[in-house]
Write an enzyme that holds these catalytic residues in place. Structure first.
Site, PDB file in Angstrom:
ATOM      1  CG  ASP A 120      35.287  33.005  41.067  1.00 37.86           C
ATOM      2  OD1 ASP A 120      34.804  33.821  40.255  1.00 37.86           O
ATOM      3  OD2 ASP A 120      36.501  32.906  41.280  1.00 37.86           O
ATOM      4  CG  HIS A 127      41.651  32.692  32.973  1.00 36.56           C
ATOM      5  ND1 HIS A 127      42.874  33.033  33.514  1.00 36.56           N
ATOM      6  CD2 HIS A 127      41.018  31.929  33.913  1.00 36.56           C
ATOM      7  CE1 HIS A 127      42.978  32.513  34.733  1.00 36.56           C
ATOM      8  NE2 HIS A 127      41.869  31.837  34.991  1.00 36.56           N
ATOM      9  CD  GLU A 192      41.554  33.648  39.458  1.00 37.44           C
ATOM     10  OE1 GLU A 192      42.172  32.625  39.116  1.00 37.44           O
ATOM     11  OE2 GLU A 192      40.347  33.659  39.769  1.00 37.44           O
ATOM     12  CD  GLU A 194      37.187  36.259  39.348  1.00 38.60           C
ATOM     13  OE1 GLU A 194      35.970  36.111  39.601  1.00 38.60           O
ATOM     14  OE2 GLU A 194      38.061  35.453  39.705  1.00 38.60           O
ATOM     15  CG  ASP A 226      38.885  34.687  43.416  1.00 39.84           C
ATOM     16  OD1 ASP A 226      38.816  34.695  44.656  1.00 39.84           O
ATOM     17  OD2 ASP A 226      38.827  33.646  42.740  1.00 39.84           O
ATOM     18  NE  ARG A 230      46.718  31.905  40.045  1.00 39.75           N
ATOM     19  CZ  ARG A 230      45.494  31.939  39.565  1.00 39.75           C
ATOM     20  NH1 ARG A 230      44.678  30.916  39.772  1.00 39.75           N
ATOM     21  NH2 ARG A 230      45.059  32.988  38.908  1.00 39.75           N
ATOM     22  CD  GLN A 233      43.902  27.700  42.028  1.00 41.60           C
ATOM     23  OE1 GLN A 233      44.469  28.786  42.133  1.00 41.60           O
ATOM     24  NE2 GLN A 233      43.029  27.446  41.073  1.00 41.60           N
ATOM     25  CE  LYS A 246      40.987  30.466  42.529  1.00 42.31           C
ATOM     26  NZ  LYS A 246      41.137  31.564  41.554  1.00 42.31           N
ATOM     27  CB  THR A 250      36.942  37.233  47.115  1.00 42.11           C
ATOM     28  OG1 THR A 250      37.381  35.879  46.974  1.00 42.11           O
ATOM     29  CG2 THR A 250      36.491  37.763  45.761  1.00 42.11           C
ATOM     30  CD  GLU A 351      45.489  34.240  32.207  1.00 44.63           C
ATOM     31  OE1 GLU A 351      45.092  34.174  31.024  1.00 44.63           O
ATOM     32  OE2 GLU A 351      44.824  34.769  33.125  1.00 44.63           O
TER      33      GLU A 351
END
Length: 404
Positions: A120, A127, A192, A194, A226, A230, A233, A246, A250, A351
């Site tokens: 990844d 971002h 996420e 992607e 994904d 947080r 992480q 993570k 996924t 975000e």
């Protein structure tokens, strides 16, 4: 013009023809299919109805995953694609081929290929800048290496799951705002949005793949979510990067769009400054003009543009092999979160809610910062096709279930 009415003016028309693996209630065996309009064409039936004498291509198309077919390379991929397009426009074949079609609504789709390795990346400058501002408000938004190489990490291929799979809220170790170290369910579960790339043709260990050889190795494109814890992480990622925050899941879409179908969506990629090292220079630097759409419980909350990624898929592939690491059929690499310059183009809820400071309002009147149990997220995308047509990539969706 195709004889299949539902494929006319469809984002899944004969200009697209994505591949997948499907089964049906009356035939639970998994087999390869091509989506065309609102139907799935059974490739095993196509092969067995012809005069093929067990050639390598026909054997691969009779498999239960895409791996054998992907390993045959771009010449075979293009030949089969052309043959399918010819058959779907030949009126004399309408009646026999119609018997090989099943409505999309009547099939169950599965993971379309057997994953090998999973990487990844972190290729969107918008971002990366947003996260830098959130995590390092008093420092530089981008780390010193970010504009010199495509930053990435080696993920866990065993937790790649097909669209529609429920996502169990992960548990792990995290640090509370007052500094206490605790264990429990993630309270800041995120997405996420992607774009992923599936490797068809491998490479030899000790060699590297040049940027100009991207289309010799990559079979197709699929959307990715994904999922990211947080809080887990944030506590674990220094100094070695993402791990348990993570690796729990996924999600990928179950339809793989061949690169050939995206030829009309190529656009110039953003200019890079400073100049990159020679192995990252591209003879033809381009990105794909994909517009993603993120829905949170049915509310469209974001439209990230993939065309603006700073590091292209060709550069990502070149970087992940520059040390001599080999490719294998079924290797999968993803772009990292796709975000644009505007607030409604952000590809993660971290975000969008600015780490919870600006909650997102949904159509039902509720607000969210991070995912709650029962929430459903769906990511879709469109791209320009040939002669003014539109391509719709297979969506990827998932619903959050409580921690075990």
């Amino acid at each position: 013009m195709t004889w299949l009415e539902s494929a006319v003016d469809s984002p899944y028309g004969i200009h697209h023809l994505p591949y997948g693996v499907f089964s049906t209630t009356d035939n639970p065996a998994r087999r390869l299919g091509v989506r065309v309009g609102d139907q799935v064409l059974d490739l095993k039936l196509v092969v067995t109805s012809g005069t093929c004498a067990n050639c390598e291509t026909c054997t691969a198309l009779s498999s239960s995953t895409l791996n054998d077919f992907m390993a045959l390379g771009p010449e075979v991929w293009s030949k089969v694609r052309t043959q399918l397009q010819d058959a779907l426009t030949d009126e004399t074949l309408a009646e026999p081929m119609s018997r090989m079609l099943t409505p999309v609504a009547d099939v169950t789709t599965h993971l379309p290929f057997t994953p090998a390795d999973y990487v990844d990346f972190y290729s969107s400058e918008h971002h990366a800048t947003n996260l830098g501002r959130l995590f390092r408000p008093d420092g530089d938004a981008l780390m010193p290496n970010w504009k010199h190489l495509p930053v990435g990490y080696h993920g866990r291929s065993g937790s790649l799951v097909p669209s529609g799979t429920d996502i169990v809220r992960p548990q792990g170790q995290r640090r509370t705002p007052d500094g206490e170290i605790v264990f429990g369910a993630s309270a800041r579960l995120d997405i996420e949005a992607e774009v992923g790339f599936v490797v068809g043709v491998g490479s030899q260990l000790g060699t590297r793949v040049a940027t100009g050889d991207f289309t010799d190795h990559v079979f197709g494109v699929t959307l990715v979510n994904d999922w990211s814890a947080r809080d887990i992480q944030n506590w674990e990622y220094q100094p070695l990067g993402p791990f348990l925050g993570k690796s729990f899941a996924t999600s990928i879409a179950t339809w793989v769009t061949p690169l050939d179908a995206l030829a009309a969506s190529r656009v110039p990629a953003p200019e890079q400054d400073p100049a990159v090292l020679p192995y990252l220079v591209e003879p033809d630097r381009y990105a794909y003009d994909l517009t993603l759409s993120v829905e949170w419980n049915g509310t469209k909350v974001s439209s990230p543009p993939f065309a603006g990624v700073y590091w292209t898929p060709a550069q990502q592939l070149a970087h992940m092999t520059v040390n001599g690491a080999s490719l294998r059929t079924g290797d999968f690499f993803a772009s990292g979160t796709v975000s644009g310059p505007e607030k409604d183009q952000r590809g993660s809820f971290l975000e969008l809610s600015w780490s919870g400071a600006e909650p997102v309002k949904l159509d039902d009147g509720s607000t969210r910062d991070f995912l709650e149990d029962g929430d459903t997220v769906t990511i879709s995308a469109t791209a320009p096709g040939p002669r003014g047509t539109t391509i719709g990539l297979g969506e990827v969706t998932g619903t959050i279930r409580p921690a075990n």
